[in-house]
Motif scaffolding. Structure first.
Motif: not given
Length: 374
Positions: A77, A102, A112, A142, A334
């Motif tokens: 991640e 993500a 996103r 994220n 994020s």
């Protein structure tokens, strides 16, 4: 409006999904995300269970979407919440499974929450409200872009986290020498010496687009990529099939540079192009050569960015060694929504302290940049 959860990206038409993507970044494209799934790089078995969220209107038209995965760990991640998970484990709180919005294995900022702001807001609210019912501890988004930040900023329950990366900007350079001329004398000599050291080992470079590589060359690319994990005694995130699928589906976006010595390939760097940016993603070598990493991953990328008129070179997460090579600090963001009130309070306090440190670090990092003082 109803929200659907898609366990496979193949369950939505590629044109419908791509129409929601606001920019030319390759990582959000249906072809990229589906290749991760079709190659078995992203599966429930690897701790990445696809659960893409799609909002439709009463006529069945898709209004908003987000790439999402149910996670049973935090690897791959690049927004590190292992400490939060460890604290939960000690306190007897379930941190996993969690829902992550993500691009797997890709610490690249971009869209996103796909769709217009109003629909994206309805989607994120609906997904957040369903977390408890679905047995999820929270939702994490994220490496967001400014549009997603606007949707999430000020929304009840959401916490912002800052990070810092290093990106290179093409200031209209005519060639690499023109870039060197913008540096202080000492840094200019250092970079020139590094390039000369690589050339002195008889190493030459050749760039390829995705359609120009044979399967045998992709075998080599994968062997180099996998070796970067093998030396750390870890399994690679991506399977060999991913590279072939991506070469078939997105060949125009792919750039691969190979280093050769005496006609034999010894190293490679894999990048993607989207819009005005070059994204350096994977590199590897099968033998050790002095300064080869800097040349293959950074200087070659600068060369091709200048040649193709690209304005930005994102060479991946972290890496303070990029600073002295002209990569400037860039703040990333994020967002985190946690259900457990005690965990949320502790994380909120941590993020407030971390934010001061990140902003201070980015400001201090600028003092290490190699450019001449005007």
């Amino acid at each position: 409006m109803p929200i659907s959860i898609l366990p496979h990206l193949a369950d939505i038409d590629a044109a419908t999904w791509d129409a929601l993507v606001p920019d030319a970044q390759p990582f959000l494209r249906h072809a990229f995300l589906r290749s991760l799934e079709d190659s078995a790089s992203v599966t429930p078995r690897t701790g990445w269970a696809p659960a893409h969220q799609v909002l439709t209107d009463t006529q069945g038209q898709v209004r908003a979407a987000m790439p999402a995965y149910v996670k049973t760990h935090s690897f791959g991640e690049y927004v590190f919440d292992h400490g939060w998970a460890d604290a939960c484990d000690r306190a007897g709180i379930d941190y996993y499974p969690k829902l992550l919005c993500a691009v797997p294995f890709s610490p690249v900022s971009g869209a996103r929450l796909l769709g217009d702001a109003q629909a994206a807001g309805e989607l994120i609210d609906g997904v957040s409200d369903a977390l408890l019912e679905q047995g999820l501890s929270g939702l994490h988004v994220n490496f967001t872009d400014p549009a997603s930040d606007e949707v999430l900023r000020g929304r009840a329950g959401w916490m912002e986290r800052l990070g810092c990366q290093f990106h290179w900007r093409n200031q209209g350079y005519r060639d690499f020498q023109d870039f060197l001329d913008s540096l202080s004398s000492r840094k200019r000599k250092q970079m020139r010496k590094e390039r000369e050291q690589v050339a002195g080992q008889g190493i030459e470079f050749q760039w390829y687009h995705g359609h120009e590589l044979s399967e045998a060359q992709w075998d080599f690319v994968y062997a180099c990529y996998a070796n970067t994990y093998a030396v750390r005694r870890r399994a690679p995130y991506l399977t060999r099939a991913f590279f072939s699928l991506l070469a078939e589906r997105m060949p125009a976006s792919i750039r691969v540079v190979m280093a050769h010595q005496g006609g034999r390939a010894v190293a490679m760097a894999f990048s993607l192009v989207g819009g005005d940016s070059l994204y350096g993603r994977y590199w590897g070598c099968l033998a050790e050569f002095d300064r080869l990493h800097f040349e293959t991953c950074f200087y070659q990328g600068m060369d091709v960015a200048i040649a193709e008129g690209l304005q930005r070179f994102d060479a991946g997460a972290q890496g303070e060694h990029k600073l002295i090579r002209g990569f400037e600090p860039v703040i990333t963001r994020s967002w985190h929504y946690l259900l457990h009130p005690g965990l949320k309070a502790a994380v909120q306090d941590f993020l407030a302290q971390e934010r001061v440190g990140v902003l201070g670090y980015a400001e201090e990092a600028r003092t290490a940049l190699p450019f001449r003082q005007v």
